[in-house]
Enzyme design. Structure first.
Site: not given
Length: 143
Positions: A69, A72
């Site tokens: 991600c 993230c």
């Protein structure tokens, strides 16, 4: 309020009783003698998740994330920075939803990164999306 708090060691998972007056004095675990707070988020697994949430007398902030991600990865340094600011009054933790899919499913994580704030083992707030360290600190303090 009690004059001591129960804190779970991030290293050995032992439960420590720490006087509130000593919380800001970098307490160590009575069992493994490692610091109870390191200024870095604690990586949680299915085996350690429940104990950290249920047995810490301080709020626990969980970052549900995944290695693939992009947002993230962008938020990771901010989360570390927030740990340095919020500890020892909040335990910051991370759950890799790729490695621990059952935890992501149990907490109905639909997008990542998602921050969930727990008090006494119960979720009290949730926020999805990447945030700066200042935004994380502000969000936690407003809850």
């Amino acid at each position: 309020m009690s004059d001591s708090l129960h804190l779970v060691c991030p290293h050995c998972q032992a439960i420590n009783r720490v006087p509130v007056a000593r919380l800001d004095q970098q307490p160590n675990c009575g069992q493994c003698h490692q610091p109870l707070f390191t200024g870095h988020p604690v990586e949680l697994t299915a085996a350690t998740f429940g104990r950290q949430l249920d047995r810490n007398d301080i709020p626990v902030l969980v970052d549900f994330w995944a290695p693939w991600c992009g947002p993230c990865q962008m938020m990771a340094p901010a989360f570390v920075q927030a740990a340095g600011i919020l500890e020892p009054h909040v335990r910051l933790t991370k759950v890799n939803t790729e490695a621990e899919p059952a935890l992501g499913a149990q907490y109905h994580i639909r997008s990542i990164p998602t921050l969930a704030l727990f008090r006494n083992g119960r979720e009290v707030a949730r926020q999805s999306g990447s945030m700066t360290a200042q935004d994380i600190v502000r969000w936690v303090h407003s809850r």
